[in-house]
Write a protein that holds these residues in place. Structure first.
Motif, PDB file in Angstrom:
ATOM      1  N   PHE A   1     -11.959   1.897  -5.066  1.00  8.53           N
ATOM      2  CA  PHE A   1     -10.785   1.146  -5.060  1.00  8.53           C
ATOM      3  C   PHE A   1     -11.263  -0.320  -5.007  1.00  8.53           C
ATOM      4  CE2 PHE A   1      -8.211  -1.339  -1.865  1.00  8.53           C
ATOM      5  CZ  PHE A   1      -7.044  -1.431  -2.729  1.00  8.53           C
ATOM      6  N   PHE A   2     -10.750  -1.257  -5.631  1.00  8.66           N
ATOM      7  CA  PHE A   2     -11.007  -2.556  -6.023  1.00  8.66           C
ATOM      8  C   PHE A   2      -9.736  -3.603  -5.581  1.00  8.66           C
ATOM      9  CE2 PHE A   2     -13.740  -0.119  -8.644  1.00  8.66           C
ATOM     10  CZ  PHE A   2     -14.694  -0.311  -8.048  1.00  8.66           C
ATOM     11  N   ASN A   3      -9.860  -4.104  -4.375  1.00  2.00           N
ATOM     12  CA  ASN A   3      -8.599  -5.081  -3.979  1.00  2.00           C
ATOM     13  C   ASN A   3      -9.021  -6.574  -4.632  1.00  2.00           C
ATOM     14  OD1 ASN A   3      -6.686  -6.677  -3.000  1.00  2.00           O
ATOM     15  ND2 ASN A   3      -6.644  -5.988  -1.029  1.00  2.00           N
TER      16      ASN A   3
ATOM     17  N   ILE B   1      -8.972   2.437  -8.936  1.00  2.00           N
ATOM     18  CA  ILE B   1      -7.774   1.639  -8.804  1.00  2.00           C
ATOM     19  C   ILE B   1      -8.093  -0.030  -8.462  1.00  2.00           C
ATOM     20  CG2 ILE B   1      -5.992   1.337  -7.294  1.00  2.00           C
ATOM     21  CD1 ILE B   1      -5.619   4.198  -6.730  1.00  2.00           C
ATOM     22  N   ILE B   2      -7.353  -0.512  -9.322  1.00  2.00           N
ATOM     23  CA  ILE B   2      -7.263  -2.055  -9.146  1.00  2.00           C
ATOM     24  C   ILE B   2      -6.013  -2.491  -8.603  1.00  2.00           C
ATOM     25  CG2 ILE B   2      -7.636  -4.307 -10.447  1.00  2.00           C
ATOM     26  CD1 ILE B   2      -9.565  -2.840 -12.375  1.00  2.00           C
ATOM     27  N   TYR B   3      -6.021  -3.101  -7.676  1.00  2.00           N
ATOM     28  CA  TYR B   3      -4.836  -3.675  -6.848  1.00  2.00           C
ATOM     29  C   TYR B   3      -5.119  -5.166  -6.704  1.00  2.00           C
ATOM     30  CZ  TYR B   3      -2.211  -3.829  -2.457  1.00  2.00           C
ATOM     31  OH  TYR B   3      -1.416  -4.250  -1.399  1.00  2.00           O
ATOM     32  N   HIS B   4      -3.997  -5.970  -6.370  1.00  2.00           N
ATOM     33  CA  HIS B   4      -3.977  -7.304  -5.849  1.00  2.00           C
ATOM     34  C   HIS B   4      -2.958  -7.719  -5.095  1.00  2.00           C
ATOM     35  CE1 HIS B   4      -1.905  -9.681  -9.180  1.00  2.00           C
ATOM     36  NE2 HIS B   4      -1.381  -8.825  -9.091  1.00  2.00           N
ATOM     37  N   GLY B   5      -2.137  -6.760  -4.639  1.00  2.00           N
ATOM     38  CA  GLY B   5      -0.965  -7.052  -3.761  1.00  2.00           C
ATOM     39  C   GLY B   5      -1.477  -7.786  -2.350  1.00  2.00           C
ATOM     40  N   LYS B   6      -0.475  -8.462  -1.861  1.00  2.00           N
ATOM     41  CA  LYS B   6      -0.707  -9.359  -0.550  1.00  2.00           C
ATOM     42  C   LYS B   6      -0.935  -8.390   0.643  1.00  2.00           C
ATOM     43  CE  LYS B   6       1.782 -13.410  -2.002  1.00  2.00           C
ATOM     44  NZ  LYS B   6       2.724 -14.306  -1.835  1.00  2.00           N
ATOM     45  N   GLU B   7      -0.711  -7.335   0.805  1.00  3.43           N
ATOM     46  CA  GLU B   7      -0.742  -6.138   1.891  1.00  3.43           C
ATOM     47  C   GLU B   7      -2.037  -5.570   1.909  1.00  3.43           C
ATOM     48  OE1 GLU B   7       1.723  -2.589   4.085  1.00  3.43           O
ATOM     49  OE2 GLU B   7       2.378  -3.387   2.398  1.00  3.43           O
ATOM     50  N   LYS B   8      -2.756  -5.625   3.029  1.00  5.30           N
ATOM     51  CA  LYS B   8      -3.895  -5.367   3.048  1.00  5.30           C
ATOM     52  C   LYS B   8      -3.873  -3.482   2.892  1.00  5.30           C
ATOM     53  CE  LYS B   8      -8.050  -4.976   6.278  1.00  5.30           C
ATOM     54  NZ  LYS B   8      -8.908  -5.748   5.172  1.00  5.30           N
ATOM     55  N   TRP B   9      -4.919  -3.220   1.918  1.00  2.70           N
ATOM     56  CA  TRP B   9      -5.112  -1.717   1.811  1.00  2.70           C
ATOM     57  C   TRP B   9      -5.994  -1.139   2.558  1.00  2.70           C
ATOM     58  CZ3 TRP B   9      -2.501   0.252  -2.790  1.00  2.70           C
ATOM     59  CH2 TRP B   9      -3.058   1.618  -3.141  1.00  2.70           C
ATOM     60  N   ASN B  10      -5.526  -0.465   3.645  1.00  4.24           N
ATOM     61  CA  ASN B  10      -6.560   0.164   4.868  1.00  4.24           C
ATOM     62  C   ASN B  10      -6.361   1.819   4.695  1.00  4.24           C
ATOM     63  OD1 ASN B  10      -3.938   0.293   5.669  1.00  4.24           O
ATOM     64  ND2 ASN B  10      -4.363  -0.750   7.521  1.00  4.24           N
TER      65      ASN B  10
ATOM     66  N   LYS C   1       0.805  -1.082  -0.140  1.00  3.66           N
ATOM     67  CA  LYS C   1      -0.052  -0.243   0.100  1.00  3.66           C
ATOM     68  C   LYS C   1       0.823   1.315   0.142  1.00  3.66           C
ATOM     69  CE  LYS C   1      -0.398  -0.151   5.032  1.00  3.66           C
ATOM     70  NZ  LYS C   1      -1.474  -0.429   6.079  1.00  3.66           N
ATOM     71  N   ASP C   2       0.364   2.283  -0.719  1.00  2.00           N
ATOM     72  CA  ASP C   2       1.315   3.497  -0.855  1.00  2.00           C
ATOM     73  C   ASP C   2       0.435   4.749  -0.322  1.00  2.00           C
ATOM     74  OD1 ASP C   2       2.662   5.722  -1.584  1.00  2.00           O
ATOM     75  OD2 ASP C   2       3.042   4.958  -3.655  1.00  2.00           O
TER      76      ASP C   2
END
Length: 318
Positions: free
Chosen positions: A160-162, A121-130, A86-87
Motif C-alpha cells: 500500500f502506498f499513500n 494499491i496506490i492511494y492519494h485521498g485525504k482520509e488517513k488509511w489506517n 478508506k474502504d
C-alpha cells in the motif's frame, strides 16, 4: 464533475505509470532488496490486459507489468484506488481481482500453473488509511495458532502506498522525474491553488538539469492538464502570474504555454485553410450543376459527397 475528475485521474495515472522508466523506478525503490534480487527487471514489460470486473470498476483501475521472478512469469499490478476515503473491504476487493486474474489464466489460457501476482494499491485521498493490509493481522491471536489453523487461512496481503502522505524524503529516493509526477498526485487536490502551482513549477525546474526539453514538455503537459482539471477555474494568465513570483524558475512551464499557443494558432490556420478549400469545392460544384453536369460527375470532380451535391442541387431548385 467528480466522475470527470476520477476519469482524468485514471487517465493521468495510467499515462504516467505506463512509462516503463517511472514504473521501474517506483518498484525498485519500494520493494525489499531480497525480492528485487530475484526479479529480472530487464524482462519488465507493460501488458494490455485488465482484470477489473464491472463489480470492481468503482474501486480500482489497473496497470499490469509482466516480469520474471526466478525465471518464471509473474505480474506486478498497480491498482489505483478510486475512492477518496478508506474502504474496509479493500483487502477483499484486491483478492477478487487476483482470483479473476487466476481464473482467466486457468480458463482462457488453459494453464495448470498460476503466476505470482504482486498487488500494489496506490492511494492519494485525504482520509488517513489506517486499515490492515494483511488479512492475518485482522484475526486476533492468529500468529499464536497451531499450524493446522494457519494453513486454512488464505494469505490476503497487498503493498500500500499513500502518495498523499509522502514526505520530501520519500520523493528524494526516486529519480527527479518520477518524483515530479508523484507530486502531481500529492498536491492536485490541495485547496490553496497557489501552493499547487508553486510545487508544480519548482518540481519541473528540479528536473530540467537531468532531462532534455522535449521530455520535460511532455511530462509537464501531463502534469499541467491534470492540475487544470482538478482545479477547473484555473487560467493560463494565473499560471503566468505564479511563474513571475519564482524569480526565473518557470522557464519550462513558459515553454509549455508557448507551445500550446503555437498549436492553437496552427490549428486555427489549418481550420481556415480547410474551410477555404471546402468553400472552393462548393463554388465549383455550383458552377458545374448550373451547366447541367450530372450529380455523380460533380461529386467525383470536386471530392464532395453525393449527398452534399444533391443538397446543393436542391438549393438551386428552391
Amino acid at each position: 464533475m467528480e466522475n470527470r475528475i476520477t476519469n482524468k485521474h485514471d487517465a493521468t495515472f495510467k499515462e504516467v505509470f505506463s512509462q516503463k522508466r517511472i514504473a521501474k523506478d517506483f518498484i525498485e525503490n519500494n520493494i525489499p532488496k531480497e525480492a528485487l534480487n530475484i526479479i529480472d527487471m530487464e524482462s519488465f514489460e507493460l501488458q494490455k490486459d485488465s482484470f477489473i470486473s464491472k463489480e470492481l470498476q468503482e474501486n480500482f483501475s489497473d496497470l499490469i507489468y509482466r516480469v520474471k521472478v526466478n525465471n518464471r512469469d509473474a505480474y506486478i499490478c498497480f491498482l489505483l484506488e478510486h475512492k477518496s476515503y478508506k474502504d474496509k473491504l479493500a483487502i477483499f476487493q484486491v483478492q477478487k481481482y487476483i482470483l479473476e486474474f487466476w481464473t482467466s489464466t486457468i480458463q482462457k489460457e488453459n494453464k495448470e500453473e498460476l503466476p505470482l501476482i504482486i498487488p500494489m494499491i496506490i492511494y492519494h485521498g485525504k482520509e488517513k488509511w489506517n486499515l490492515k493490509t494483511d488479512l492475518r493481522d485482522m484475526i486476533p491471536g492468529f500468529y499464536e495458532l497451531p499450524g493446522y489453523f494457519k494453513q486454512r487461512v488464505p494469505v490476503f496481503k497487498y503493498d500500500f502506498f499513500n502518495i498523499g502522505e509522502y514526505e520530501e524524503n520519500d520523493f528524494e529516493k526516486l529519480t527527479k522525474l518520477t518524483a515530479m509526477m508523484l507530486k502531481a498526485f500529492k498536491y492536485a487536490f490541495e485547496e490553496d491553488l497557489e501552493v499547487v502551482l508553486k510545487n508544480f513549477l519548482l518540481a519541473l525546474e528540479e528536473v530540467k538539469d537531468e532531462e532534455p526539453m522535449d521530455i520535460l514538455i511532455y511530462y509537464g503537459e501531463i502534469y499541467l492538464k491534470y492540475i487544470e482539471l482538478t482545479n477547473n477555474d484555473i487560467e493560463e494568465e494565473y499560471i503566468e502570474e505564479q511563474i513571475k513570483k519564482l524569480n526565473g524558475k518557470g522557464a519550462v512551464t513558459m515553454s509549455i504555454l508557448q507551445k500550446r499557443e503555437r498549436l492553437g494558432i496552427e490549428k486555427g490556420i489549418e481550420k481556415g485553410i480547410e474551410k477555404g478549400r471546402q468553400e472552393e469545392k462548393i463554388k465549383i460544384a455550383k458552377n458545374l450543376l448550373n451547366e447541367g453536369v450530372e450529380i455523380a460527375l460533380v461529386a467525383k470532380s470536386t471530392g464532395l459527397s453525393k449527398t452534399e451535391v444533391e443538397k446543393l442541387k436542391e438549393e438551386f431548385k428552391n
